[in-house]
Enzyme design. Sequence first.
Site, PDB file in Angstrom:
ATOM      1  N   GLY A  40      71.942  68.638  45.703  1.00 40.96           N
ATOM      2  CA  GLY A  40      71.244  67.943  46.049  1.00 40.96           C
ATOM      3  C   GLY A  40      72.295  67.116  47.235  1.00 40.96           C
ATOM      4  O   GLY A  40      73.259  66.933  47.222  1.00 40.96           O
ATOM      5  N   GLU A  41      70.894  65.982  47.806  1.00 39.83           N
ATOM      6  CA  GLU A  41      71.433  64.450  48.341  1.00 39.83           C
ATOM      7  C   GLU A  41      72.844  64.978  49.582  1.00 39.83           C
ATOM      8  O   GLU A  41      73.025  64.349  50.480  1.00 39.83           O
ATOM      9  CB  GLU A  41      72.788  64.223  47.458  1.00 39.83           C
ATOM     10  CG  GLU A  41      71.289  63.392  46.412  1.00 39.83           C
ATOM     11  CD  GLU A  41      72.853  63.055  45.274  1.00 39.83           C
ATOM     12  OE1 GLU A  41      73.219  62.682  45.103  1.00 39.83           O
ATOM     13  OE2 GLU A  41      72.127  62.524  43.388  1.00 39.83           O
ATOM     14  N   GLY A  42      72.143  65.975  50.050  1.00 41.06           N
ATOM     15  CA  GLY A  42      73.090  66.948  51.650  1.00 41.06           C
ATOM     16  C   GLY A  42      74.699  67.411  50.655  1.00 41.06           C
ATOM     17  O   GLY A  42      74.558  68.300  52.401  1.00 41.06           O
TER      18      GLY A  42
END
Length: 377
Positions: free
Chosen positions: A319-321
């Site tokens: 996640g987190e981009g």
Amino acid sequence: MNLDDFSDLIQRPDGGVRRDAEERRERLTVPPGALGRLDELGEWLSAAQQSVPVRAVEQPRLVLFAGDHGVAELGVSGRPAGSAYELVRAVLDGSSPVAVLARRFSVPTRIVDVSLDCDPELLPESVVRHRVRRGSGRIDVEDAMTAEEAEQAIRLGMAIADEEADSGTDLVVLGDLSVGGTTAAATLVAALCGTDASVVTGRGGAGIDDLAWMRKCAAIRDALRRARPVLGDQVELLATSGGADLAAMTGFLLQSAVRRMPVVLDGVVSAACALVAQRAAFRAPDWWLAGQVSGEPAQSKALDRMALTPLLDHGVTVGEGSGALLALPLVQAAAALAAELPEREPEKAEDADEDEDEVAEDAETSESEDAAAVDRA
């Protein structure tokens, strides 16, 4: 605030420009189809930019919206409740996967604290100055926030999109830094797609065991009971079952489409926000790309509803981009190929004239031979 107003403000990327880009692609030295999906990406960028040939993607930006979700108190996440600020700190320190990738690809990063549950002094003022509230409510038993806070968060996302567009950002990689965010996102997707909790419940970016998965499924089931009665109002839906960070991302996506600024979505949280935005403005998804498959069933549901096909499927679940950022070089490569590959040389006019003369001479010779054959007969 009525998000349905965005339906009149958002237009699709220019179809005429896209046709021009397709025609130019057919004239390139590389045969059509040989570059696979890169051709489609280049034509999509041309339409978004209203430019043939397409311009290079030179000023991308990674934008991360941060927040904590009260539902994490139920043990539905692999991280402790209220610890999203640690994710933010890791990005700022350069030690998280997305920070490493952003550094490698030379992509500037912007973090927006919308609803972190921590003291503001723990983070830089540039991160916390936009905070709407401290944490979001436990959506299985209470609203995530008030309607006024939801509107404030949406307007914050819109303002961030305007700032990025005004600064020259030509493509945004969108991600989230949250704890409990996938539970809220799955609730939104299930509500909007009319499906059950078990169909959308995944294991999150940090991963959870079977017991935590069952707790998460139960939380989404209870949150769905509260979400379904407010499906007709996107702002109320976000206030009831989303979170301040998700509301800000929804506003960001809508205003980015208004400003004709392409966005690459990351995981289930950005996909859920995109689905809410699509509910308000059906043309908006034409401005977004799905960066990667995150493995979350709710993401697959949302992307299927929006007819978005992910660019990558590498099993990246952090996640987190991160997954969307991995797709950025692919988009940049598509733009470079579409812009820089040479076109085939057109046939020279004199060559065509010579060919016509040869045809005429052949015809005269044939007629002479036919006449001679008649005389002999």
